[in-house]
Design a protein around this motif. Structure first.
Motif, mmCIF file in Angstrom:
data_model
loop_
_atom_site.group_PDB
_atom_site.id
_atom_site.type_symbol
_atom_site.label_atom_id
_atom_site.label_comp_id
_atom_site.label_asym_id
_atom_site.label_seq_id
_atom_site.Cartn_x
_atom_site.Cartn_y
_atom_site.Cartn_z
ATOM 1 N N MET A 1 9.026 -14.194 -4.685
ATOM 2 C CA MET A 1 8.939 -14.782 -3.341
ATOM 3 C C MET A 1 8.192 -13.864 -2.374
ATOM 4 N N SER A 2 8.529 -12.605 -2.459
ATOM 5 C CA SER A 2 7.729 -11.595 -1.745
ATOM 6 C C SER A 2 6.791 -10.989 -2.776
ATOM 7 N N THR A 3 5.719 -10.369 -2.294
ATOM 8 C CA THR A 3 4.878 -9.641 -3.235
ATOM 9 C C THR A 3 5.503 -8.269 -3.451
ATOM 10 N N ILE A 4 5.864 -8.001 -4.692
ATOM 11 C CA ILE A 4 6.503 -6.725 -5.009
ATOM 12 C C ILE A 4 5.536 -5.892 -5.828
ATOM 13 N N ILE A 5 5.292 -4.680 -5.347
ATOM 14 C CA ILE A 5 4.379 -3.803 -6.060
ATOM 15 C C ILE A 5 5.139 -2.554 -6.474
ATOM 16 N N VAL A 6 5.101 -2.252 -7.769
ATOM 17 C CA VAL A 6 5.789 -1.053 -8.255
ATOM 18 C C VAL A 6 4.744 -0.141 -8.883
ATOM 19 N N ARG A 7 4.485 0.984 -8.254
ATOM 20 C CA ARG A 7 3.534 1.945 -8.824
ATOM 21 C C ARG A 7 3.573 3.263 -8.057
ATOM 22 N N THR A 8 2.960 4.290 -8.644
ATOM 23 C CA THR A 8 2.874 5.600 -8.008
ATOM 24 C C THR A 8 1.412 6.021 -7.953
#
Ligand SMILES: NC(=O)c1ccc[n+]([C@@H]2O[C@H](COP(=O)([O-])OP(=O)(O)OC[C@H]3O[C@@H](n4cnc5c(N)ncnc54)[C@H](O)[C@@H]3O)[C@@H](O)[C@H]2O)c1
Ligand SMILES: [Zn+2]
Length: 365
Positions: A1-8
């Motif tokens: 629903m939201s844009t979720i970004i997982v990164r480093t």
């Protein structure tokens, strides 16, 4: 629903990300004192380098910051700084900053976008996702709030390196919860890699965070306003936990610690009411056995508490409907449901007693 970004690092290419999502490059940065000290300079420099205009707000690092008086003061600071509807709120911190920032964003100028940058394990996997934002009222926690979905959730697990161990375990409770309620394979992964994850080893940490965030987002997408009972399954262990937190005055027990104890109670209740078989109960308990509590906390905040007293305090759960307690139970490991019918006090008290025996290290019946 939201844009979720997982990164480093999650802030690389932030300007472009904002443009893609129709967000202006104007942000009010909300920190607590800890996240400001640890990550503020670096983040503000990144924003400047990427052509952002920013203003910063800092609140004390405590639950009490989720208050109307704090929000009111910050509205004033924003008005004075000419922040208008073209600005965004970016909340950098744990659930306290995320909830407060979201609350302000939902109400300021009738609503401006909020971007969440969670820095605790609990916030990365739970509070920053799903759009529930709130402040506390003296008469109840999270009583005043909105559904205000973040436009972006920016998750960078490397921020957890500075997080105290107690907070890691507290967040890990919610991570394990997702395995219990939604995904048996994920539960096995967590069981197998529990040590690596709590020691923040990669790639296990990022995998656990990513999967948790996506399970929460998926549940919220399917039942945003908690109408079908699906979103309510996120409260596995929480009916017990709320009673424990209340007895601990929301201060001496972390939410996740209460949830760990609550999940043990809920596993026993699921078994005692004949929904969950013995082998699954034992397996679930063996996973929860891995959780650590600071010295004395478990004894003082759970083992020494009378079951009746805990039950009484569970009734103040804000999710109660009339005088009925709502329980989320497991059918199997990886599948939860909201029990619709009323439960007698007796099996609930028995589940608490069983959990007490479990935690005091004695043999089960
Ligand atoms: N909105 C929701 O859906 C939702 C869900 C669950 C919980 N919550 C709310 O979340 C709040 C609890 O959140 P929390 O557990 O993240 O607590 P928190 O925000 O108080 O953070 C815990 C502590 O860790 C510090 N901290 C944060 N990031 C750090 C880092 N990277 N390194 C070192 N220290 C760091 C904070 O300053 C604070 O002292 C509660 O108010 C609860 O009501 C909301
Ligand atoms: Zn929770």
């Amino acid at each position: 629903m939201s844009t979720i970004i997982v990164r480093t690092p999650v802030t690389a290419g932030l300007g472009e990300l904002f443009s893609t999502h129709g967000l202006s490059k104007k942000v009010v940065m909300l920190f607590d004192e800890n996240t400001r000290k640890l990550y503020g300079d670096e983040l503000l420099k990144t924003l400047t380098d990427q052509g952002f205009q920013w203003k910063e707000l800092v609140v004390p690092a405590r639950e009490a910051s989720k208050s109307f008086s704090t929000a009111y003061r910050l509205y004033g600071r924003m008005i004075e700084a000419d922040v208008d509807r073209s600005w965004n709120m970016l909340a950098v911190g744990g659930g306290v900053v995320g909830d407060l920032g979201g609350f302000i964003a939902a109400s300021y100028y009738r609503g401006i976008p909020v971007i969440q940058l969670p820095t605790t394990l609990l916030a990365m996997t739970d509070s920053s996702i799903g759009g529930k934002v709130a402040i506390n009222h003296p008469l109840g926690k999270n009583m005043i709030g909105f559904f205000h979905l973040p436009k972006l959730v920016l998750i960078d697990p490397s921020y957890l390196k500075t997080l105290p161990e107690r907070e890691i375990y507290a967040g890990m409770a919610e991570v394990i919860k997702y395995g219990f309620i939604a995904d048996e394979a994920f539960l096995s992964f967590l069981d197998l890699n529990f040590k690596a994850i709590t020691e923040l080893q990669e790639p296990w940490l990022t995998e656990a965070v990513k999967k948790s965030a996506f399970i929460k987002d998926d549940v919220v997408t399917k039942d945003f306003r908690e109408t079908s009972g699906l979103r309510a399954t996120l409260n596995f262990g929480h009916t017990f936990a709320h009673g424990l937190e209340k007895l601990a005055e929301y201060r001496y027990l972390r939410h996740g610690e209460a949830v760990t104890i609550g999940m043990v109670c809920a596993l026993f209740l699921s078994h005692n009411l004949e929904y969950l078989d013995r082998a699954s109960l034992e397996r679930g308990l063996s996973i929860l056995k891995k959780f650590r509590f600071p010295k004395g906390v478990l004894k003082l905040r759970f083992l020494d508490i009378e079951s009746e007293l805990l039950l009484e305090n569970m009734f103040s759960d804000k999710k109660k409907l009339d005088k009925k307690l709502r329980f989320v139970l497991l059918k199997t490991l990886g599948e939860a449901f909201l029990l619709e019918e009323n439960v007698d006090n007796k099996p609930v008290l028995k589940a608490i007693d069983d959990a007490r025996i479990f935690f005091s290290g004695k043999r089960l019946h």
